[in-house]
Motif scaffolding. Structure first.
Motif, mmCIF file in Angstrom:
data_model
loop_
_atom_site.group_PDB
_atom_site.id
_atom_site.type_symbol
_atom_site.label_atom_id
_atom_site.label_comp_id
_atom_site.label_asym_id
_atom_site.label_seq_id
_atom_site.Cartn_x
_atom_site.Cartn_y
_atom_site.Cartn_z
ATOM 1 N N ASP A 145 39.877 40.348 27.304
ATOM 2 C CA ASP A 145 39.988 40.661 28.728
ATOM 3 C C ASP A 145 39.915 42.159 28.987
ATOM 4 O OD1 ASP A 145 40.428 40.075 31.514
ATOM 5 O OD2 ASP A 145 42.470 40.823 31.235
ATOM 6 N N ASP A 146 40.261 42.977 27.996
ATOM 7 C CA ASP A 146 40.181 44.420 28.185
ATOM 8 C C ASP A 146 38.728 44.859 28.405
ATOM 9 O OD1 ASP A 146 41.753 46.770 28.406
ATOM 10 O OD2 ASP A 146 40.962 47.468 26.489
ATOM 11 N N TYR A 147 37.795 44.024 27.996
ATOM 12 C CA TYR A 147 36.375 44.270 28.259
ATOM 13 C C TYR A 147 35.830 43.324 29.334
ATOM 14 C CZ TYR A 147 36.086 47.305 24.169
ATOM 15 O OH TYR A 147 36.263 48.335 23.284
ATOM 16 N N GLY A 148 36.714 42.570 29.993
ATOM 17 C CA GLY A 148 36.273 41.635 31.020
ATOM 18 C C GLY A 148 35.590 40.411 30.471
ATOM 19 N N GLU A 149 35.886 40.068 29.205
ATOM 20 C CA GLU A 149 35.154 38.999 28.522
ATOM 21 C C GLU A 149 35.956 37.706 28.358
ATOM 22 O OE1 GLU A 149 34.144 40.811 24.834
ATOM 23 O OE2 GLU A 149 32.548 42.065 25.686
ATOM 24 N N ASP A 150 37.117 37.616 28.990
ATOM 25 C CA ASP A 150 37.904 36.383 28.862
ATOM 26 C C ASP A 150 37.523 35.438 29.999
ATOM 27 O OD1 ASP A 150 40.149 34.445 29.210
ATOM 28 O OD2 ASP A 150 41.018 35.586 27.540
ATOM 29 N N PRO A 151 36.859 34.328 29.711
ATOM 30 C CA PRO A 151 36.369 33.447 30.783
ATOM 31 C C PRO A 151 37.494 32.799 31.586
ATOM 32 C CG PRO A 151 36.067 32.418 28.628
ATOM 33 C CD PRO A 151 36.484 33.833 28.366
ATOM 34 N N THR A 152 38.619 32.519 30.937
ATOM 35 C CA THR A 152 39.724 31.878 31.654
ATOM 36 C C THR A 152 40.364 32.857 32.633
ATOM 37 O OG1 THR A 152 40.120 30.491 29.714
ATOM 38 C CG2 THR A 152 41.853 30.558 31.370
ATOM 39 N N VAL A 153 40.521 34.116 32.216
ATOM 40 C CA VAL A 153 41.033 35.147 33.120
ATOM 41 C C VAL A 153 40.056 35.376 34.265
ATOM 42 C CG1 VAL A 153 41.599 37.597 33.342
ATOM 43 C CG2 VAL A 153 42.413 36.313 31.359
ATOM 44 N N ASN A 154 38.785 35.467 33.947
ATOM 45 C CA ASN A 154 37.793 35.715 34.989
ATOM 46 C C ASN A 154 37.779 34.604 36.038
ATOM 47 O OD1 ASN A 154 37.040 38.064 33.685
ATOM 48 N ND2 ASN A 154 35.288 37.138 32.638
ATOM 49 N N GLU A 155 37.920 33.369 35.587
ATOM 50 C CA GLU A 155 37.932 32.248 36.528
ATOM 51 C C GLU A 155 39.193 32.272 37.383
ATOM 52 O OE1 GLU A 155 36.621 28.654 38.412
ATOM 53 O OE2 GLU A 155 35.671 30.381 37.442
ATOM 54 N N LEU A 156 40.332 32.598 36.779
ATOM 55 C CA LEU A 156 41.575 32.706 37.555
ATOM 56 C C LEU A 156 41.448 33.795 38.612
ATOM 57 C CD1 LEU A 156 44.604 32.032 38.034
ATOM 58 C CD2 LEU A 156 45.126 33.829 36.358
ATOM 59 N N GLN A 157 40.890 34.940 38.235
ATOM 60 C CA GLN A 157 40.729 36.032 39.183
ATOM 61 C C GLN A 157 39.820 35.627 40.341
ATOM 62 O OE1 GLN A 157 41.299 39.787 36.056
ATOM 63 N NE2 GLN A 157 39.255 39.061 36.537
ATOM 64 N N ARG A 158 38.760 34.894 40.033
ATOM 65 C CA ARG A 158 37.833 34.452 41.079
ATOM 66 C C ARG A 158 38.514 33.480 42.037
ATOM 67 N NH1 ARG A 158 34.875 30.387 42.551
ATOM 68 N NH2 ARG A 158 35.585 29.080 40.816
#
Length: 359
Positions: free
Chosen positions: A18-31
């Protein structure tokens, strides 16, 4: 504690850095969170305290910047003065009203003192808290938020909302979170309170704000690696929030109503002030402190077991000089709530008898 569904989601989460924006689960939660909050983007962070500090640092980049905040606000009282220690921002505190709002006339007068002045700090940011913890989980009215927004626009100020318990406010008012946040430039949200996740929060705003928030998160040490294991639990909390929070609110109201009907000289509560998952109980006698009453509620005696047939330990928090706080969450059932009310009745009667029997 995280539910079984949360634990399963954590175990199965697809993760990345996630420090590189590469965690798909985090990205989906943020969206999903940004969409729910009516904001352009959102950023996952470890805690709400960090989310609030990031927001202040994003908005108050000018030296001599001032934020206006309630005297009892969590951001001002319980976050180590981070806005001063870390951000170098001056706080102008105002007296909170009993319902968690600020007096709008006082707020405007404080803004005008520094408006265009070369001698006073420059007001940049208004910070609100919704629900308001020190007011007992009170919900900020939508009409009030509109007035704050108009005032902020009049003086070109920004508005940040400490929305650690924002979802409680939305459920209590029967509105979407976006109907609340439309009056704010930024918002923080906590997943580890009423939503029941083990950790995590977010800060949300416009695209430029979140880009700067990412930089400050890195500065504060909030960049995480496979954070999807936390984001997965947070998403489950969001998906079940309506059911969970409505139950918490019902249980809190039941507890408050029980205390009111008890009519004890030891303690009292205003049921009309219970709007979400918190109950502030007033300890009404000078010879019993909130700390002592909390100790009695947590302790179990042989006398209690003999009289009630149960051993019940209730954890409450001594909140102020004459009050204690009870908070409901997903682990506290309706049966637990009734047991807690029965325990308070037993302890109050025991304290009253002991005082009356004393020489």
């Amino acid at each position: 504690r995280p539910s079984m569904a949360m634990r399963q989601a954590m175990a199965q989460a697809e993760v990345g850095d996630d420090d590189y924006g590469e965690d798909p689960t985090v990205n989906e939660l943020q969206r999903l969170a940004a969409q729910l909050l009516g904001m352009e983007e959102a950023l996952f962070v470890p805690t709400s305290t960090m989310a609030n500090l990031i927001a202040v640092m994003c908005h108050c980049q000018r030296r001599g910047a001032q934020l206006l905040v309630g005297r009892e606000a969590h951001l001002h009282v319980f976050e180590q003065g981070g806005v001063a220690q870390v951000a170098g921002v001056h706080s102008q505190v105002l007296q909170d009203l009993p319902d968690g709002t600020l007096d709008l006339n006082e707020l405007e007068s404080r803004v005008r003192v520094g408006y265009g002045s070369r001698y006073h700090p420059h007001s940049v940011l208004i910070c609100l808290e919704n629900t308001h913890s020190s007011a007992g989980g009170r919900v900020l009215p939508l009409a009030y938020l509109r007035e704050v927004r108009l005032l902020a626009d009049r003086y070109r100020l920004r508005v940040h909302m400490d929305g650690a318990r924002l979802m409680n406010a939305a459920v209590a008012q029967g509105v979407s979170p976006a109907q609340i946040t439309q009056h704010c430039d930024s918002i923080s949200l906590c997943f580890s309170k009423g939503l029941g996740a083990p950790a995590g929060a977010l800060v949300a705003g416009c695209r430029e704000f979140v880009a700067e928030a990412w930089r400050i998160r890195k500065l504060l040490g909030g960049g995480m690696r496979q954070a999807g294991v936390l984001a997965a639990a947070a998403r489950i909390g969001l998906e079940h929030m309506e059911e969970t929070l409505q139950r918490d609110h019902r249980n809190a109201r039941r507890f408050a109503q029980g205390i009111w009907e008890l009519g004890s000289p030891i303690c009292s509560v205003d049921p009309s002030a219970v709007e979400t998952n918190m109950v502030l109980v007033t300890v009404a006698v000078p010879w019993l402190s909130p700390e002592k009453l909390c100790e009695r509620m947590q302790a179990v005696s042989e006398e209690e077991v003999a009289e009630t047939g149960r051993a019940v330990s209730v954890r409450l928090f001594p909140w102020a000089a004459h009050s204690l706080r009870a908070v409901w969450h997903c682990d506290v059932s309706a049966q637990d709530t009734q047991l807690a009310a029965n325990k308070l009745k037993f302890v109050a009667e025991q304290c009253w008898w002991e005082r009356g029997a004393a020489p």
